[in-house]
Design an enzyme around this catalytic site. Structure first.
Site, PDB file in Angstrom:
ATOM      1  N   SER A 123       0.835  -1.196   0.000  1.00  0.00           N
ATOM      2  CA  SER A 123       0.000   0.000   0.000  1.00  0.00           C
ATOM      3  C   SER A 123       0.874   1.253   0.000  1.00  0.00           C
ATOM      4  CB  SER A 123      -0.968  -0.053   1.182  1.00  0.00           C
ATOM      5  OG  SER A 123      -1.992   0.896   1.051  1.00  0.00           O
ATOM      6  N   ASP A 277      -8.553  -5.295  -5.779  1.00  0.00           N
ATOM      7  CA  ASP A 277      -8.220  -4.062  -5.067  1.00  0.00           C
ATOM      8  C   ASP A 277      -8.984  -2.893  -5.691  1.00  0.00           C
ATOM      9  OD1 ASP A 277      -6.986  -1.924  -3.730  1.00  0.00           O
ATOM     10  OD2 ASP A 277      -5.012  -2.870  -3.799  1.00  0.00           O
ATOM     11  N   HIS A 306      -8.079  -4.925  -1.258  1.00  0.00           N
ATOM     12  CA  HIS A 306      -6.766  -4.388  -0.900  1.00  0.00           C
ATOM     13  C   HIS A 306      -6.109  -5.227   0.197  1.00  0.00           C
ATOM     14  CE1 HIS A 306      -3.723  -1.308  -0.736  1.00  0.00           C
ATOM     15  NE2 HIS A 306      -3.954  -1.044   0.548  1.00  0.00           N
TER      16      HIS A 306
END
Length: 331
Positions: A123, A277, A306
């Protein structure tokens, strides 16, 4: 394992601000080899600290401390390094590049390292790994980008804009990222919006929050996994890190030319998006792949959105991540 705090002095930033008496908190795992050639830097994701990320490290983990010397630098404004929540004069914008330049000083000045075996991140940590490879191309051998991108997409920016506007609408908001008190109601709304993006439509359709995570119902899941978690952090830090995420872009030194920035990377790059995601789409990584010199894309086949890139409680996704990352590091 060793922890420390690296003093950076007054740190000048990419956009002209200064972090006064800046400090970078960190923790290391494993043993530095005599040749100093086994170093992996593992930056933090949004809201994370070295303590919440270290589950991934272990002899049977994704990153093996018996082979690698792993350093987790705490991202600015996560509450451990210099942060908006503890400094009333904290600059309005600290970029990913600012974080990586500070991390470079930690790695070179404190540890005496002259080359990274890899930069690994998930991320926002993946964005920092990308920045490592772009800002220090001769220093980084490999970059592992898990559910991240070289530049925050327009769609991703819209999501972040929504979160920022929620915090700004709180009566406790004092402007410029500061709050007179913790905005409890706004942070609850913030968490509910985040929950709709952090996991996929397929996850909710399959009700995995019940069958896998053990929540008795949706409301309980939203409360325990999202509202309670975001309540632990300071709104000023959440606001500041959202801005860091929103403005992430490795092409800034190239006047916005992303192809040029990607083409300048000499590290081997592993791109690992999640198939579902909602922030960092596989399509974005596919476009980046065409401009990278040495890169591979492996999509995580998951319905966890995600969260597939940080699969602490998802055995199948964790096994997939472990096998591909370890195999790629060995190649």
């Amino acid at each position: 394992m060793t922890t420390g705090s690296f003093e950076l002095g007054d740190l000048k930033l990419e956009n002209g601000g200064v972090i006064r008496n800046a400090k970078l908190s960190w923790k290391s795992y494993g043993t530095l080899s005599p040749a100093r050639d086994n170093v992996i830097v593992y930056p933090c994701s949004y809201g994370a600290t070295h303590e919440t990320q270290e589950w991934l490290i272990g002899p049977d983990g994704v990153l093996d401390p018996e082979r690698w010397f792993i350093v987790i630098p705490d991202m600015f404004t996560n509450g451990l390094s210099s942060s908006a929540s503890t400094d009333p004069e904290f600059p309005s914008l600290v970029t990913m590049a600012d974080n990586v330049h500070a991390q470079y000083r930690l790695i070179t000045e404190h540890f005496g390292i002259d080359r990274l075996a890899a930069a690994y991140g998930f991320s926002m940590g993946a964005g920092q790994a990308y920045h490592w490879a772009a800002l220090y191309p001769e220093f980084v051998e490999r970059a592992i980008v898990v559910c991240g991108s070289a530049r925050t997409s327009l769609h991703n920016r819209v999501f972040l804009s929504g979160l920022l506007r929620i915090l700004e609408a709180a009566p406790e908001y004092a402007g410029n990222g500061h709050f007179t008190a913790e905005p409890v109601a706004a942070k609850r709304a913030f968490a509910h919006v985040y929950a709709g993006w952090g996991l996929s439509q397929d996850f909710y359709r399959a009700r995995l929050f019940e069958s896998v995570l053990g929540a008795p119902d949706l409301d309980s899941f939203l409360q325990t996994d999202w509202v309670d978690r975001f309540a632990e952090g300071a709104a000023a830090d959440q606001y500041a890190q959202a801005l860091t995420w929103q403005e992430a872009d490795i092409s800034t030194p190239y006047d916005g030319d992303l192809d040029a920035a990607l083409g300048a990377i000499t590290a081997r790059v592993l791109l690992m998006p999640s198939a579902t995601d909602l922030y960092f789409r596989t399509a974005d990584n596919e476009l980046e792949l065409t401009s990278l010199r040495k890169a591979e894309l492996v999509e995580i086949p998951s319905i966890w959105g995600h969260r597939a890139g940080s699969p602490r409680d998802i055995p199948a996704d964790l096994d997939f991540l472990r096998r591909h990352v370890r195999g790629w590091l060995d190649a």
